[in-house]
Design an enzyme around this catalytic site. Structure first.
Site, PDB file in Angstrom:
ATOM      1  N   THR A 130       0.852  -1.185   0.000  1.00 40.97           N
ATOM      2  CA  THR A 130       0.000   0.000   0.000  1.00 40.97           C
ATOM      3  C   THR A 130       0.885   1.232   0.000  1.00 40.97           C
ATOM      4  OG1 THR A 130      -1.693  -1.174   1.259  1.00 40.97           O
ATOM      5  CG2 THR A 130      -1.827   1.234   1.207  1.00 40.97           C
ATOM      6  N   LYS A 205      -7.352   1.628  -2.612  1.00 41.19           N
ATOM      7  CA  LYS A 205      -6.944   0.956  -1.371  1.00 41.19           C
ATOM      8  C   LYS A 205      -6.946   1.931  -0.206  1.00 41.19           C
ATOM      9  CE  LYS A 205      -5.215  -1.838   1.702  1.00 41.19           C
ATOM     10  NZ  LYS A 205      -3.903  -2.477   1.635  1.00 41.19           N
ATOM     11  N   LYS A 274       0.473   4.768   8.667  1.00 42.92           N
ATOM     12  CA  LYS A 274       1.125   5.200   7.424  1.00 42.92           C
ATOM     13  C   LYS A 274       0.106   5.316   6.300  1.00 42.92           C
ATOM     14  CE  LYS A 274       2.456   2.180   4.804  1.00 42.92           C
ATOM     15  NZ  LYS A 274       1.889   1.430   3.630  1.00 42.92           N
TER      16      LYS A 274
END
Length: 323
Positions: A130, A205, A274
């Site tokens: 990701t 995502k 993150k």
């Protein structure tokens, strides 16, 4: 050409044997064969992905990890352990990258692109990590300049789903590159969505992560508050299953939060955070108002980054205790 790779055989309880080969040099083993899949990155999800690939693909799977000890269990299952990412790239048609961020995946990809495209058929790099949509689009352009395809296909579902081939994938890239990456994508996913050009998979995502984080934060808040209010904790998760509050995160993390257990490890808080920072950057550029996202980032900041996601309940426990 004679192969100089070492081969190990291990005996299983069922009496079957498994061969595992380790490359001794970048040029030592047999030439590359069409259709071979490689994987770089053997963390929690990466190791599960590798086990899945070894289980369902007919050709040997080539793997590499910065910490070599993580390759040992895969070698015992029959995977070929490469000496470097460049080695994986040189031997495979499709290479998955499963690391912690676009910074790492970009660094690994540029090492592989430095090998050049030689005169072989077009190879495909698939980023299962990701990361930033902008970074994905940038590395796709760099890969194209080297005659290499780039597909961003970040995964959702966790390690168990990875090992069972039930991941959800969000896919971005050129359609013909996505089609060429099918041997890897098919092996891993129960569901995948083509989102558009390079970077579109990453953008989708990040939307997924916003919802997941909001769900996990709400579960942690409710469980912590319920404990303080004297609710019967031993039956609370089961009571919620099947109702409108039910969700995969509730089923996976609810009982663990009730029991204050972080094993087996689900994922690090810092990795979720993150992703949320990346989502926050994307949404701020779009001028979107994201109060739930901002709150989730704050909740994550109250727990050690290395802690398991199930530990987010502690953020609420500690706040209750100080009031």
């Amino acid at each position: 050409m004679r192969c100089h790779c070492s081969t190990k055989r291990s005996e299983h309880s069922c009496g079957s044997r498994t061969e595992a080969a380790t490359f001794q040099s970048d040029q030592a083993c047999s030439p590359r064969r069409d259709g071979v899949i490689g994987l770089v990155g053997l963390g929690n999800i990466g190791s599960a992905v590798a086990r899945r690939l070894v289980a369902v693909t007919s050709d040997p799977v080539v793997v590499w990890n910065r910490s070599v000890e993580r390759t040992v269990p895969l070698a015992q299952l029959g995977a070929i352990v490469a000496r470097s990412p460049e080695d994986v790239f040189d031997r495979c048609d499709v290479v998955g990258i499963c690391v912690t961020s676009h910074v790492e995946s970009g660094a690994v990809a540029r090492r592989m692109l430095g090998k050049g495209s030689a005169a072989r058929r077009r190879r495909i790099l698939v980023d299962l990590s990701t990361g930033s949509p902008e970074a994905a689009a940038e590395i796709a352009r760099e890969a194209a300049a080297h005659g290499v395809g780039w597909v961003d296909a970040p995964v959702s579902g966790g390690a168990v789903a990875a090992e069972e081939g039930r991941l959800t994938l969000f896919v971005g890239g050129l359609p013909h590159d996505v089609e060429a990456a099918a041997p890897l994508l098919d092996a891993l996913s129960a569901r995948r969505t083509f989102a558009g050009a390079s970077g579109a998979g990453q953008a989708m995502k990040l939307c997924n992560q916003m919802i997941v984080a909001s769900n996990i934060s709400a579960i942690a808040e409710a469980i912590s508050a319920a404990r303080r209010a004297g609710v019967a904790m031993e039956v609370l998760p089961d009571a919620l299953f099947g109702g409108l509050a039910d969700s995969p995160p509730l089923r996976m993390l609810g009982p663990r939060m009730v029991n204050r257990s972080d094993a087996p490890r689900f994922g690090a808080v810092e990795l979720l955070q993150k992703d949320l920072f990346l989502a926050q950057t994307m949404m701020r550029k779009a001028g979107a108002w994201t109060p739930n996202l901002d709150t989730c980032i704050e909740v994550c900041s109250r727990v050690a980054g290395s802690a398991d996601i199930s530990s987010l309940v502690q953020a609420f426990d500690s706040t209750h205790e100080t009031r």
